[in-house]
Write a protein that holds these residues in place. Sequence first.
Motif, PDB file in Angstrom:
ATOM      1  N   ILE A  49      10.108  -3.046  -3.134  1.00  0.00           N
ATOM      2  CA  ILE A  49       9.240  -3.577  -2.082  1.00  0.00           C
ATOM      3  C   ILE A  49       8.664  -2.391  -1.316  1.00  0.00           C
ATOM      4  CG2 ILE A  49       9.116  -4.984   0.003  1.00  0.00           C
ATOM      5  CD1 ILE A  49      11.584  -6.511  -1.067  1.00  0.00           C
ATOM      6  N   VAL A  50       7.356  -2.387  -1.120  1.00  0.00           N
ATOM      7  CA  VAL A  50       6.702  -1.309  -0.374  1.00  0.00           C
ATOM      8  C   VAL A  50       6.125  -1.882   0.916  1.00  0.00           C
ATOM      9  CG1 VAL A  50       4.728   0.271  -0.363  1.00  0.00           C
ATOM     10  CG2 VAL A  50       6.220   0.168  -2.351  1.00  0.00           C
ATOM     11  N   THR A  51       6.496  -1.277   2.049  1.00  0.00           N
ATOM     12  CA  THR A  51       5.987  -1.762   3.328  1.00  0.00           C
ATOM     13  C   THR A  51       4.499  -1.499   3.467  1.00  0.00           C
ATOM     14  OG1 THR A  51       6.564   0.315   4.460  1.00  0.00           O
ATOM     15  CG2 THR A  51       8.211  -1.468   4.477  1.00  0.00           C
ATOM     16  N   HIS A  52       4.067  -0.279   3.082  1.00  0.00           N
ATOM     17  CA  HIS A  52       2.643   0.032   3.171  1.00  0.00           C
ATOM     18  C   HIS A  52       2.302   1.234   2.307  1.00  0.00           C
ATOM     19  CE1 HIS A  52       4.397   2.568   6.307  1.00  0.00           C
ATOM     20  NE2 HIS A  52       3.255   3.210   6.472  1.00  0.00           N
ATOM     21  N   CYS A  53       1.019   1.594   2.298  1.00  0.00           N
ATOM     22  CA  CYS A  53       0.455   2.462   1.275  1.00  0.00           C
ATOM     23  C   CYS A  53       0.665   3.948   1.493  1.00  0.00           C
ATOM     24  CB  CYS A  53      -1.045   2.186   1.159  1.00  0.00           C
ATOM     25  SG  CYS A  53      -1.961   2.573   2.688  1.00  0.00           S
ATOM     26  N   HIS A  54       1.144   4.390   2.627  1.00  0.00           N
ATOM     27  CA  HIS A  54       1.168   5.831   2.916  1.00  0.00           C
ATOM     28  C   HIS A  54       2.094   6.577   1.962  1.00  0.00           C
ATOM     29  CE1 HIS A  54      -0.273   4.805   7.242  1.00  0.00           C
ATOM     30  NE2 HIS A  54      -1.263   4.838   6.367  1.00  0.00           N
ATOM     31  N   TYR A  55       1.769   7.864   1.749  1.00  0.00           N
ATOM     32  CA  TYR A  55       2.408   8.668   0.706  1.00  0.00           C
ATOM     33  C   TYR A  55       3.931   8.592   0.723  1.00  0.00           C
ATOM     34  CZ  TYR A  55      -2.140  11.081   0.623  1.00  0.00           C
ATOM     35  OH  TYR A  55      -3.476  11.382   0.551  1.00  0.00           O
TER      36      TYR A  55
ATOM     37  N   TYR B 167      -1.813  -2.753  -1.590  1.00  0.00           N
ATOM     38  CA  TYR B 167      -1.992  -2.354  -2.989  1.00  0.00           C
ATOM     39  C   TYR B 167      -3.388  -1.770  -3.197  1.00  0.00           C
ATOM     40  CZ  TYR B 167      -2.096  -2.475  -8.084  1.00  0.00           C
ATOM     41  OH  TYR B 167      -2.213  -2.123  -9.410  1.00  0.00           O
ATOM     42  N   GLN B 168      -4.401  -2.417  -2.651  1.00  0.00           N
ATOM     43  CA  GLN B 168      -5.759  -1.876  -2.757  1.00  0.00           C
ATOM     44  C   GLN B 168      -5.857  -0.488  -2.137  1.00  0.00           C
ATOM     45  OE1 GLN B 168      -8.447  -4.869  -1.029  1.00  0.00           O
ATOM     46  NE2 GLN B 168      -9.291  -5.100  -3.101  1.00  0.00           N
ATOM     47  N   ALA B 169      -5.193  -0.298  -0.998  1.00  0.00           N
ATOM     48  CA  ALA B 169      -5.293   0.975  -0.281  1.00  0.00           C
ATOM     49  C   ALA B 169      -4.645   2.124  -1.050  1.00  0.00           C
ATOM     50  CB  ALA B 169      -4.662   0.841   1.100  1.00  0.00           C
TER      51      ALA B 169
ATOM     52  N   THR C  46       0.496  -0.470 -12.316  1.00  0.00           N
ATOM     53  CA  THR C  46      -0.681  -1.167 -12.834  1.00  0.00           C
ATOM     54  C   THR C  46      -0.686  -2.650 -12.475  1.00  0.00           C
ATOM     55  OG1 THR C  46       0.445  -1.497 -14.944  1.00  0.00           O
ATOM     56  CG2 THR C  46      -0.959   0.454 -14.742  1.00  0.00           C
ATOM     57  N   SER C  47       0.405  -3.141 -11.904  1.00  0.00           N
ATOM     58  CA  SER C  47       0.444  -4.533 -11.468  1.00  0.00           C
ATOM     59  C   SER C  47       1.385  -4.641 -10.276  1.00  0.00           C
ATOM     60  CB  SER C  47       0.922  -5.458 -12.593  1.00  0.00           C
ATOM     61  OG  SER C  47       2.276  -5.193 -12.917  1.00  0.00           O
ATOM     62  N   PHE C  48       1.276  -5.749  -9.539  1.00  0.00           N
ATOM     63  CA  PHE C  48       2.156  -5.971  -8.388  1.00  0.00           C
ATOM     64  C   PHE C  48       2.276  -7.468  -8.152  1.00  0.00           C
ATOM     65  CE2 PHE C  48      -1.836  -6.706  -6.417  1.00  0.00           C
ATOM     66  CZ  PHE C  48      -1.633  -7.305  -5.188  1.00  0.00           C
ATOM     67  N   ARG C  49       3.248  -7.833  -7.335  1.00  0.00           N
ATOM     68  CA  ARG C  49       3.411  -9.215  -6.905  1.00  0.00           C
ATOM     69  C   ARG C  49       3.110  -9.286  -5.408  1.00  0.00           C
ATOM     70  NH1 ARG C  49       8.645 -11.297 -10.493  1.00  0.00           N
ATOM     71  NH2 ARG C  49       7.878 -10.399 -12.456  1.00  0.00           N
ATOM     72  N   ARG C  50       2.194 -10.162  -5.051  1.00  0.00           N
ATOM     73  CA  ARG C  50       1.668 -10.168  -3.685  1.00  0.00           C
ATOM     74  C   ARG C  50       2.648 -10.796  -2.694  1.00  0.00           C
ATOM     75  NH1 ARG C  50      -4.249 -12.558  -2.147  1.00  0.00           N
ATOM     76  NH2 ARG C  50      -4.701 -11.396  -4.055  1.00  0.00           N
TER      77      ARG C  50
ATOM     78  N   SER D 294      -0.565  -5.071  11.287  1.00  0.00           N
ATOM     79  CA  SER D 294      -1.824  -4.425  10.927  1.00  0.00           C
ATOM     80  C   SER D 294      -2.209  -3.424  12.010  1.00  0.00           C
ATOM     81  CB  SER D 294      -2.924  -5.473  10.753  1.00  0.00           C
ATOM     82  OG  SER D 294      -4.095  -4.901  10.234  1.00  0.00           O
ATOM     83  N   GLY D 295      -3.071  -2.494  11.637  1.00  0.00           N
ATOM     84  CA  GLY D 295      -3.546  -1.479  12.576  1.00  0.00           C
ATOM     85  C   GLY D 295      -3.150  -0.092  12.146  1.00  0.00           C
ATOM     86  N   HIS D 296      -1.869   0.109  11.853  1.00  0.00           N
ATOM     87  CA  HIS D 296      -1.414   1.383  11.294  1.00  0.00           C
ATOM     88  C   HIS D 296      -1.816   1.476   9.830  1.00  0.00           C
ATOM     89  CE1 HIS D 296       1.054   4.873  10.510  1.00  0.00           C
ATOM     90  NE2 HIS D 296       1.781   4.210   9.625  1.00  0.00           N
ATOM     91  N   SER D 297      -1.821   0.349   9.151  1.00  0.00           N
ATOM     92  CA  SER D 297      -2.273   0.220   7.773  1.00  0.00           C
ATOM     93  C   SER D 297      -2.800  -1.203   7.617  1.00  0.00           C
ATOM     94  CB  SER D 297      -1.126   0.522   6.794  1.00  0.00           C
ATOM     95  OG  SER D 297      -0.104  -0.453   6.902  1.00  0.00           O
ATOM     96  N   PRO D 298      -3.425  -1.541   6.484  1.00  0.00           N
ATOM     97  CA  PRO D 298      -4.134  -2.823   6.421  1.00  0.00           C
ATOM     98  C   PRO D 298      -3.256  -4.063   6.585  1.00  0.00           C
ATOM     99  CG  PRO D 298      -4.893  -1.351   4.687  1.00  0.00           C
ATOM    100  CD  PRO D 298      -3.705  -0.692   5.300  1.00  0.00           C
ATOM    101  N   GLU D 299      -2.175  -4.154   5.797  1.00  0.00           N
ATOM    102  CA  GLU D 299      -1.314  -5.351   5.824  1.00  0.00           C
ATOM    103  C   GLU D 299       0.130  -4.911   5.631  1.00  0.00           C
ATOM    104  OE1 GLU D 299      -4.390  -8.686   3.940  1.00  0.00           O
ATOM    105  OE2 GLU D 299      -2.805  -7.838   2.679  1.00  0.00           O
ATOM    106  N   HIS D 300       0.670  -4.308   6.648  1.00  0.00           N
ATOM    107  CA  HIS D 300       1.995  -3.702   6.618  1.00  0.00           C
ATOM    108  C   HIS D 300       3.069  -4.790   6.545  1.00  0.00           C
ATOM    109  CE1 HIS D 300       5.611  -1.737   8.040  1.00  0.00           C
ATOM    110  NE2 HIS D 300       5.012  -0.569   8.101  1.00  0.00           N
TER     111      HIS D 300
END
Length: 364
Positions: free
Chosen positions: A93-99, A123-125, A172-176, A196-202
Amino acid sequence: MSGLGLHELEVRGSLSFPWAEPPQPGHTLEVAPGVLWLRMPLPFGLDHINLYLLRHEHGWVVVDTGLNTPQSREVWETVFSEVFAGAPVLAVIVTHCHYDHSGLLGWLVDRFQCPAYMSFGEYQALFLTPPKGDKPDWAFSQFFRRCGLQEEQVEAFRPMLSQMSYDIDAPTSFRRLRENDRLRIGGRCWQVVIGSGHSPEHVCLYSEDDQLLIAGDQILPRITSSVCITATEPEANPLGDWLASLRRFRTLSDEVLVLPAHERPFHGLHHRLGQLQQHHDAHLEALVSALESKAQTVAELCPILFPRIRGSFDLLMAMGETLAHINFLRDEGVLTRTLDGEAWRFSLSSSGGRTFVAAEDIHV
């Protein structure tokens, strides 16, 4: 880069920290039955990220991954052998997109051939990267000239961005994951809460029964998460999203143990949310006050909010955060802008919106 802000608030006296010390880098500590806190080292001034390991059936569910670096992979190899004892990773599980949160996502899911769970926006980010090449592209350069920076200041960002960028191994794939989704992990039910705010959909994970909140970067005990405008979406209003998120998190129990991505787990959710609201309210009020005498650019307003800028990285973050507060005030009708040469100048609206009013009264 975690994308954390420049400000530090001294709030330790008003929050409760169950553990006096964190685990050593690369080691774990059990914070609740079946929930391990893994301290993953980072090569920054902010020298760690907290990952959480959830015991589940015949294996483990991992929350966040660390940077895509040899050091992070070495830590994971130790965890696989000494903590998991050969049991597999069943999901990531990933909270958000940052490195630092997603860098090894693809590596983990490919190794264990398991699903990755995250929100669609995050995922898009993963696939949005700084512009490549030796010279900034026109949109990147124009964005910062509109802020009032000189061309040489803009050019100084380029090598700095290259140095601080880390590749993300994206799957290459994810579960939303969506707001209010429920995940059953190890007999415990986790509700998805989206910020939201720090990243798109945290994504945050809330266990009402056990009063646990895996908060990622959405709620931190001492530093404030960055809320920035970037060249990718110059007209955005992430601060509006952030403040709305703070209000939504106040509907959660104040008894939760907050498990943040940085620093130590703590009690005192509602108090901390109030402090974060007040922090941004103070920034907004400072900008309104500064603009009472004359119109100014983002570059001219930036030192009012961030007086201790120590280099290109600080300047990059400070400009983004200052513009986020300006865009919020524009959306509220408090500010207007005019183009003066290549730079926008901001002034108080003539429609009467000369005073910023805090979004709500916070009772802490």
